[in-house]
Scaffold this active site. Structure first.
Site, short mmCIF file in Angstrom:
data_model
loop_
_atom_site.label_atom_id
_atom_site.label_comp_id
_atom_site.label_asym_id
_atom_site.label_seq_id
_atom_site.Cartn_x
_atom_site.Cartn_y
_atom_site.Cartn_z
N ASP A 1 106.38 -2.89 7.47
CA ASP A 1 108.13 -3.22 7.60
C ASP A 1 109.37 -2.79 6.21
O ASP A 1 108.10 -1.50 5.07
CB ASP A 1 108.07 -4.98 6.94
CG ASP A 1 110.24 -5.21 7.20
OD1 ASP A 1 110.27 -5.03 8.31
OD2 ASP A 1 110.89 -5.61 7.11
N SER A 2 110.57 -1.56 6.82
CA SER A 2 111.55 -1.81 5.94
C SER A 2 111.42 -2.30 4.25
O SER A 2 111.43 -1.45 3.22
CB SER A 2 112.34 -1.39 5.90
OG SER A 2 112.80 -3.11 6.10
N CYS B 1 108.58 -5.38 12.16
CA CYS B 1 109.93 -4.65 11.57
C CYS B 1 110.86 -4.43 12.91
O CYS B 1 109.82 -4.00 14.28
CB CYS B 1 109.85 -3.65 11.17
SG CYS B 1 111.70 -2.66 10.81
N GLU C 1 117.39 -8.37 1.10
CA GLU C 1 116.82 -7.03 0.11
C GLU C 1 116.91 -6.89 -1.64
O GLU C 1 116.81 -7.17 -2.50
CB GLU C 1 116.95 -5.36 0.41
CG GLU C 1 116.27 -5.26 1.78
CD GLU C 1 114.61 -5.31 1.76
OE1 GLU C 1 114.50 -3.99 0.76
OE2 GLU C 1 113.73 -5.32 2.41
N CYS D 1 114.96 -9.67 13.77
CA CYS D 1 114.79 -9.24 12.88
C CYS D 1 114.34 -9.73 11.70
O CYS D 1 114.39 -10.92 11.25
CB CYS D 1 116.12 -8.26 12.05
SG CYS D 1 116.08 -8.07 10.07
N HIS E 1 113.67 -9.86 8.99
CA HIS E 1 113.64 -10.52 7.30
C HIS E 1 115.26 -12.28 7.61
O HIS E 1 115.04 -12.65 6.70
CB HIS E 1 115.56 -9.48 7.24
CG HIS E 1 114.71 -8.31 6.25
ND1 HIS E 1 114.08 -7.44 6.50
CD2 HIS E 1 115.02 -7.63 4.69
CE1 HIS E 1 113.79 -6.40 5.93
NE2 HIS E 1 113.71 -6.63 4.69
N1 DGL Z 1 113.05 -6.96 9.68
C1 DGL Z 1 113.20 -4.96 9.39
C2 DGL Z 1 113.43 -5.51 11.20
O1 DGL Z 1 113.46 -6.07 11.64
C3 DGL Z 1 114.59 -4.88 9.05
C4 DGL Z 1 115.18 -3.64 9.41
C5 DGL Z 1 116.41 -2.93 7.98
O2 DGL Z 1 115.23 -2.66 7.67
O3 DGL Z 1 117.07 -3.18 8.81
O4 DGL Z 1 114.51 -5.12 12.04
#
Ligand code: DGL
Length: 302
Positions: free
Chosen positions: A12-13, A75, A178, A212, A214
């Site tokens: 993931d990011s 992600c 984050e 998402c 997150h």
């Molecule tokens: N967890 C990522 C997603 O599902 C986050 C993306 C991001 O870094 O903006 O889209």
């Protein structure tokens, strides 16, 4: 001869993929996992296709180089923007190269089993929708990049006729998470803003997809908002879909259907964490999101 035993990579990011990792480890605790968060370059959701694709490919290649046979793009942004190109353009080349670089003295169980694959999170989520919605009105909460890709709209159209799909970009939610601000009072403003906006666009929405990984970290606030405000909208009984459980079930099913991957996986029940940010910072924050403390390691992806 030593067998090459592989791990499952989860990418993931940033921290969001931990919500998927936890659910997968609950469902499939026996395997060994390697989590990679590209926290130094998060959020991805406000970047262009080129950037998201390049970052995601770097991460996927890194995880393959660490003996991951399968990489889950935990992600939505990476799944929406990079998955198809990686599967169609890069994987054939990667698999071809991998066959050539098997270290001497290591045995490949069979030629097919040396293959690597990458899976995303959008399809398993979308498949759950028809059984949940009563009104057929679906809301997608996601990053700007996922929304602009229209991936959810297209996948839902393929799956079922007559669904009405409304999207809402929530660009401030990932930065809040984050930065560890998702349970703060300040987060209420942005939870209210995006939920209000999507339900005003279509008050008949009865199924809200957290598109998402997150966003489940905001679930306490989202649920509270729906309890307080849901009755103002036509559907009133609004179901919120988070992806962890759906992705876990989908992976379990994939491994049954693809023994050529399942047979490569080692079963030590371990999990290691990598981040492109400061390792201590990641460990501290990740320990808050997960049920037990973790110790991460720093890597560079360039
Ligand atoms: N967890 C990522 C997603 O599902 C986050 C993306 C991001 O870094 O903006 O889209």
């Amino acid at each position: 001869m030593q067998r090459i035993m592989a791990k499952i990579g989860i990418f993931d990011s940033g921290y969001g993929g931990l919500t998927i990792l936890e659910a997968i480890r609950r469902e499939l605790p026996q395997y060994d996992y390697l989590y990679l968060g590209d926290n130094a370059r998060a959020p991805y959701g406000t970047h262009s296709f080129d950037v998201i694709y390049r970052y995601t490919l770097q991460a996927v290649k890194y995880l393959f180089s660490q003996d991951c046979a399968l990489v889950i793009l935990a992600c939505n942004t990476a799944s929406a923007k990079a998955l198809r190109t990686i599967q169609q353009k890069d994987l054939p080349e990667i698999n071809h190269k991998f066959e050539k670089i098997v270290p001497k003295g290591k045995e490949i169980i069979n030629p097919k089993s040396s293959k690597r694959n990458v899976l995303g999170v959008i399809r398993p989520t979308v498949e759950a929708v028809p059984a949940i919605t009563k009104t057929g009105h679906i809301g997608i909460l996601a990053t700007p990049a996922t929304v602009s890709s229209e991936s959810y709209v297209l996948e839902l159209e393929k799956l079922a006729d007559g669904l009405s799909v409304t999207q809402q970009a929530c660009p401030l939610w990932v930065p809040l998470i984050e930065n560890g601000e998702h349970l703060s009072e300040g987060a209420d403003y942005f939870v209210d803003k995006y939920l209000q906006q999507i339900l005003e666009k279509d008050p008949r929405i009865d199924t809200l997809i957290l598109g998402c990984t997150h966003y489940p970290l905001l679930l306490p606030k989202i649920s509270q908002w729906i309890r307080n405000n849901g009755k103002r909208f036509a559907a009133s009984d609004i179901q919120v879909i988070s992806q962890g459980y759906l992705e876990a079930k989908s992976l379990a099913d994939y491994l049954v259907r693809h023994p050529e991957y399942a047979s490569q996986l080692s079963q030590g029940g371990s999990c290691h964490y990598l981040t492109t940010e400061n390792a201590d910072r990641f460990s501290q924050s990740a320990s808050l999101f997960l049920s037990s403390p973790v110790q991460a390691e720093h890597i560079d992806l360039e």
